[in-house]
Write a protein that holds these residues in place. Structure first.
Motif, PDB file in Angstrom:
ATOM      1  N   ALA A  76      88.451   5.504  48.384  1.00 53.00           N
ATOM      2  CA  ALA A  76      89.527   5.790  47.821  1.00 53.00           C
ATOM      3  C   ALA A  76      90.689   6.605  48.754  1.00 53.00           C
ATOM      4  N   LYS A  78      94.913   8.066  48.605  1.00 54.11           N
ATOM      5  CA  LYS A  78      96.156   8.899  48.007  1.00 54.11           C
ATOM      6  C   LYS A  78      97.117   8.840  49.017  1.00 54.11           C
ATOM      7  N   ASP A  99      92.169  -3.436  50.809  1.00 52.41           N
ATOM      8  CA  ASP A  99      91.576  -2.732  49.574  1.00 52.41           C
ATOM      9  C   ASP A  99      91.000  -1.160  49.975  1.00 52.41           C
ATOM     10  N   GLY A 101      90.396   1.146  47.894  1.00 57.46           N
ATOM     11  CA  GLY A 101      89.783   1.895  46.677  1.00 57.46           C
ATOM     12  C   GLY A 101      90.914   2.345  45.803  1.00 57.46           C
ATOM     13  N   PRO A 102      90.438   3.045  44.641  1.00 59.26           N
ATOM     14  CA  PRO A 102      91.281   3.878  43.540  1.00 59.26           C
ATOM     15  C   PRO A 102      92.192   4.517  44.401  1.00 59.26           C
ATOM     16  N   THR A 104      95.385   7.678  44.305  1.00 57.39           N
ATOM     17  CA  THR A 104      96.126   8.586  43.680  1.00 57.39           C
ATOM     18  C   THR A 104      97.467   8.800  44.332  1.00 57.39           C
ATOM     19  N   THR A 135      95.902   4.602  40.411  1.00 58.21           N
ATOM     20  CA  THR A 135      94.647   4.743  39.501  1.00 58.21           C
ATOM     21  C   THR A 135      95.024   6.219  38.842  1.00 58.21           C
ATOM     22  N   GLN A 171      97.530   4.041  35.504  1.00 61.51           N
ATOM     23  CA  GLN A 171      96.339   3.879  34.726  1.00 61.51           C
ATOM     24  C   GLN A 171      96.019   5.454  34.071  1.00 61.51           C
ATOM     25  N   THR A 222      90.976  12.373  44.868  1.00 58.29           N
ATOM     26  CA  THR A 222      90.660  11.239  45.885  1.00 58.29           C
ATOM     27  C   THR A 222      89.300  11.307  46.397  1.00 58.29           C
ATOM     28  N   LEU A 225      86.653  10.645  43.711  1.00 55.48           N
ATOM     29  CA  LEU A 225      86.850   9.172  43.287  1.00 55.48           C
ATOM     30  C   LEU A 225      85.864   8.404  44.372  1.00 55.48           C
ATOM     31  N   ASP A 230      83.790   9.659  37.717  1.00 49.98           N
ATOM     32  CA  ASP A 230      84.814   9.420  37.104  1.00 49.98           C
ATOM     33  C   ASP A 230      85.936   9.979  36.959  1.00 49.98           C
ATOM     34  N   VAL A 231      87.018   9.431  36.600  1.00 46.31           N
ATOM     35  CA  VAL A 231      88.321   9.951  36.762  1.00 46.31           C
ATOM     36  C   VAL A 231      88.601  11.292  36.216  1.00 46.31           C
TER      37      VAL A 231
END
Length: 274
Positions: A76, A78, A99, A101-102, A104, A135, A171, A222, A225, A230-231
């Protein structure tokens, strides 16, 4: 090998230790995640304000990202202070290339002492290139207004801004209410990717020691995640952590003092349906 949760911040430093990359690393460490950093800019800064800053050459930002991608397993990431349009674009391109990850996005625009940390022409670049990758996006009220063009004066305005930020491609959205008019409570609006929404409320603490709150909140999200949380739960944990870091104050500096990153999660945060 290489399975311990790892997270990344792409942001500017704070020589005073309270915000930016320094706050991000402290927060991730406290949440039991291995923290890494791509330094985008360097500031001369303390609790009294930002005296100067310089953005690093984009080539060096590219090389930092490539180095991490070659070896670590970032789960993850940010963004924080990104300085100007050129550097926002550079970071966005790297986030597309690798990549991590998610993502922020903390759309940092103004330091606690009032210094501009993002050039005016870069706000459009954040809106058009970075927010669609997010995300989670975590603006405060002034930042949400700049990104959406809306005037936010009440809860309805926060709801409309949350919807507008999702329309821009983010998202999930948390609009921080620290600049809100309620003298007793700091109320944040959260809107998730599935269309559900809720409010997070915490009692205000009468203190000037709030330097780095936005960085700390986004870094905590971050870290959570990166651990696979979960968010919605990640955002709630971050609110509880930031509330605790403000409430359990430490005495450092003569201006807008830093948070207490050793503080435990606050139990005073409440969740209300929107």
């Amino acid at each position: 090998m290489n399975e311990f949760p790892q997270a990344l911040t792409l942001a500017g430093t704070d020589s005073g230790g309270g915000a930016g990359v320094m706050a991000d690393l402290k927060t991730m460490q406290m949440r039991h995640v291995f923290a890494t950093a791509v330094v985008v800019a360097v500031t001369a800064q303390n609790t009294r304000g930002v005296q100067d800053f310089m953005a690093l050459p984009p080539k060096l930002i590219d090389e930092q990202c490539a180095s991490l991608a070659d070896d670590l397993k970032i789960l993850a990431c940010k963004t924080g202070m990104l300085a100007d349009a050129e550097h926002v674009h550079c970071v966005a391109e790297n986030l597309k290339r690798y990549d991590f990850g998610p993502l922020t996005v903390d759309p940092v625009m103004i330091a606690k002492g009032g210094a501009a940390l993002l050039a005016d022409d870069a706000i459009t670049t954040v809106r058009d290139e970075l927010v669609p990758l997010a995300t989670v996006v975590t603006p405060n009220l002034p930042e949400a207004q700049r990104l959406t063009g809306l005037t936010i004066i009440d809860a309805d305005g926060m709801v409309r801004a949350g919807q507008a930020l999702q329309a821009l491609g983010a998202q999930n959205v948390i609009i921080k209410g620290g600049h809100g008019a309620d003298p007793q409570m700091a109320n944040d609006y959260v809107r998730l990717a599935d269309g559900t929404a809720f409010w997070l409320a915490a009692p205000r603490t009468d203190t000037v020691r709030t330097h780095g709150t936005g960085d700390t909140l986004s870094a905590c999200i971050t870290a959570e995640l990166a651990k696979g949380v979960d968010v919605a739960a990640a955002i709630q944990t971050a609110k509880a952590y930031v509330t605790g870091t403000i409430r359990d104050t430490i005495q450092v500096g003569h201006g807008h003092g830093p948070l207490n990153h050793w503080a435990p999660l606050s139990r005073e945060v409440t969740v209300h349906d929107a």
